[in-house]
Enzyme design. Structure first.
Site, PDB file in Angstrom:
ATOM      1  N   PRO A  28      33.205  60.383 -52.780  1.00 34.59           N
ATOM      2  CA  PRO A  28      34.204  59.104 -53.721  1.00 34.59           C
ATOM      3  C   PRO A  28      33.181  57.791 -53.794  1.00 34.59           C
ATOM      4  O   PRO A  28      32.898  57.389 -52.424  1.00 34.59           O
ATOM      5  CB  PRO A  28      34.938  59.264 -52.600  1.00 34.59           C
ATOM      6  N   MET A  29      33.371  56.734 -54.712  1.00 30.32           N
ATOM      7  CA  MET A  29      32.780  56.143 -55.103  1.00 30.32           C
ATOM      8  C   MET A  29      33.479  55.119 -55.438  1.00 30.32           C
ATOM      9  O   MET A  29      33.881  55.179 -57.183  1.00 30.32           O
ATOM     10  CB  MET A  29      31.182  56.069 -55.824  1.00 30.32           C
ATOM     11  N   THR A  30      33.687  53.864 -55.480  1.00 30.83           N
ATOM     12  CA  THR A  30      34.533  53.127 -56.257  1.00 30.83           C
ATOM     13  C   THR A  30      34.353  52.186 -57.373  1.00 30.83           C
ATOM     14  O   THR A  30      33.116  51.897 -57.025  1.00 30.83           O
ATOM     15  CB  THR A  30      34.882  51.515 -55.137  1.00 30.83           C
ATOM     16  N   GLN A 105      41.041  60.595 -53.236  1.00 33.72           N
ATOM     17  CA  GLN A 105      40.976  59.477 -51.808  1.00 33.72           C
ATOM     18  C   GLN A 105      42.414  58.195 -52.231  1.00 33.72           C
ATOM     19  O   GLN A 105      41.780  57.545 -52.765  1.00 33.72           O
ATOM     20  CB  GLN A 105      39.511  59.002 -51.979  1.00 33.72           C
ATOM     21  N   HIS A 173      41.655  58.495 -46.563  1.00 32.36           N
ATOM     22  CA  HIS A 173      40.971  57.791 -46.034  1.00 32.36           C
ATOM     23  C   HIS A 173      40.775  56.823 -44.844  1.00 32.36           C
ATOM     24  O   HIS A 173      41.084  55.811 -44.975  1.00 32.36           O
ATOM     25  CB  HIS A 173      40.270  56.828 -47.400  1.00 32.36           C
ATOM     26  N   GLY A 174      39.631  57.755 -43.702  1.00 30.04           N
ATOM     27  CA  GLY A 174      40.155  56.863 -42.565  1.00 30.04           C
ATOM     28  C   GLY A 174      39.188  56.411 -42.012  1.00 30.04           C
ATOM     29  O   GLY A 174      38.398  56.302 -40.761  1.00 30.04           O
ATOM     30  N   ALA A 175      37.682  55.616 -42.774  1.00 31.44           N
ATOM     31  CA  ALA A 175      36.335  55.860 -42.568  1.00 31.44           C
ATOM     32  C   ALA A 175      36.363  54.352 -42.907  1.00 31.44           C
ATOM     33  O   ALA A 175      36.719  52.956 -43.480  1.00 31.44           O
ATOM     34  CB  ALA A 175      35.132  56.568 -43.376  1.00 31.44           C
ATOM     35  N   HIS A 176      34.590  53.942 -42.599  1.00 31.01           N
ATOM     36  CA  HIS A 176      34.171  52.587 -42.996  1.00 31.01           C
ATOM     37  C   HIS A 176      35.277  51.307 -42.509  1.00 31.01           C
ATOM     38  O   HIS A 176      34.930  50.402 -43.451  1.00 31.01           O
ATOM     39  CB  HIS A 176      33.880  52.979 -44.599  1.00 31.01           C
ATOM     40  N   TYR A 178      37.966  50.906 -43.220  1.00 28.05           N
ATOM     41  CA  TYR A 178      39.497  50.793 -43.657  1.00 28.05           C
ATOM     42  C   TYR A 178      40.873  51.012 -42.961  1.00 28.05           C
ATOM     43  O   TYR A 178      41.150  51.621 -41.512  1.00 28.05           O
ATOM     44  CB  TYR A 178      39.913  50.911 -44.733  1.00 28.05           C
ATOM     45  N   ARG A 226      38.482  61.584 -44.340  1.00 26.20           N
ATOM     46  CA  ARG A 226      37.243  61.717 -43.834  1.00 26.20           C
ATOM     47  C   ARG A 226      37.326  59.995 -43.000  1.00 26.20           C
ATOM     48  O   ARG A 226      38.026  59.126 -42.891  1.00 26.20           O
ATOM     49  CB  ARG A 226      37.186  60.431 -45.258  1.00 26.20           C
TER      50      ARG A 226
END
Length: 357
Positions: A28-30, A105, A173-176, A178, A226
């Site tokens: 996935p890429m915003t 995502q 999305h459970g990463a980075h 957020y 993720r």
């Protein structure tokens, strides 16, 4: 494609009801190319090209759930609203026409949302404790129990809609750094109720969210989560200092209904816990401690990790994937996600949140 690459990457893989033709995943890429949060025909065409080129599984850019504080750009697609879901239906149908599998995502940015950001500038930035990734307080509001229920419900509803319109699964999305990750990380979660405290308690929000999603979809509809050790701008951050702590984080999520973990590391060749004497990367450890299928990601096919200069035209050189194949062949992980080498330069015209891609 040489024989070794074909043998390793071209094997089919089954994840619940999703039948994947090979082991290659689009990370996935915003893109922020969906005005009004509506993915248009250009978005459908963008993903269809990747499916036609042979991607086994596409994980879409982050798409925000139905909570006014979830996003921070008008062009980020949303996963709620009639026009938005109609747009996503077109994306799904087009990808399937080209033989691909696709998962959205689902995303909430939490405390990373700047004050006054679109698409709902009056919405407050919220997080588990109102604490920013750098540890400063006052970055936004502390979520109440009602807020938590609302967000969990929004994720569950989005997953239900994803199944209804034909997606092949969902990724949470459970990463980075957020929202889900903010609850997991001790720096941003200072709560004193059941959603904060020790490591086990900090997993409660994520586990409750996964369980709510699981209840709204079919038993064999794949739910991927993720996660990452690092956070945006905080590359040395750690959820888990050792394999035992990683197991404490991931086991409740697996028990709640996660079918696979997407372990976001910036370098697929890097040993996550070198003090153990093992060269397993973060995906390998996730598989070892949970027994669940895993997706690895991190500079696949390139010789450098993502850097800020990548957004202004700096290029990484092409590298071999021999180290990747070595790990894949010994079943350290099951699927391989690729970002930059799979078309990143053609999409990230405004923003990129895939520094491990």
């Amino acid at each position: 494609m040489n024989t070794r690459v074909a043998t390793a990457l071209s094997r089919p893989f089954t994840l619940g009801s999703a039948k994947l033709p090979n082991r290659i995943v689009m990370a996935p890429m915003t893109r922020a190319q969906s005005p009004g949060g509506i993915p248009g025909e250009d978005v459908a065409a963008y993903y269809a090209r990747r499916a036609a080129a042979g991607t086994g599984l596409i994980i879409t850019e982050g798409t925000t759930v139905d909570h006014r504080s979830a996003g921070f750009l008008d062009g980020i697609p949303r996963f709620h609203g009639e026009e938005q879901l109609t747009g996503w239906q077109r994306v799904v149908d087009t990808v399937h026409t080209h033989g691909g599998a696709i998962m959205p995502q689902l995303w909430h940015v939490g405390i990373q949302r700047p004050a006054g950001a679109p698409p709902f500038p009056d919405a407050p930035s919220v997080g588990p404790s109102g604490i920013a990734l750098d540890g400063t307080s006052g970055a936004g509001g502390t979520m109440t129990l009602a807020d938590i229920d609302d967000v969990i419900g929004a994720f569950a509803k989005a997953a239900q809609e994803a199944e209804r319109i034909g997606f092949d699964g969902v990724e949470l999305h459970g990463a980075h750094g957020y929202l889900i990750d903010q609850f997991l990380w001790e720096r941003t979660n200072r709560r004193t109720d059941g959603y904060g405290g020790d490591l086990a308690s900090r997993t409660t929000f994520a586990a409750d969210l996964v369980a709510a999603v699981r209840e709204q979809v079919a038993p064999d509809f794949p739910v991927v989560l993720r996660f990452s050790q690092w956070k945006s701008g905080h590359y040395d951050a750690r959820l888990a200092a050792d394999p035992k702590e990683l197991e404490a984080v991931l086991t409740p999520l697996a028990e709640a209904g996660v079918d696979a973990f997407h372990a976001s590391g910036r370098r697929h060749w890097q040993a996550e816990f070198p003090d153990t004497g093992s060269d397993l990367n973060i995906a390998g450890w996730a598989k070892k401690v949970t027994g669940k299928p895993v997706i690895t990601v991190g500079s696949v096919g390139l010789d450098t990790v993502f850097q800020p200069g990548s957004l202004s035209g700096a290029n990484a050189a092409v590298d071999t994937i021999e180290r990747l194949l070595d790990r894949l062949e010994r079943d350290e992980f099951d699927l391989v996600a690729v970002g930059r080498a799979w078309g990143c330069r053609s999409c990230c015209t405004r923003i990129c949140t895939a520094p491990d891609a």
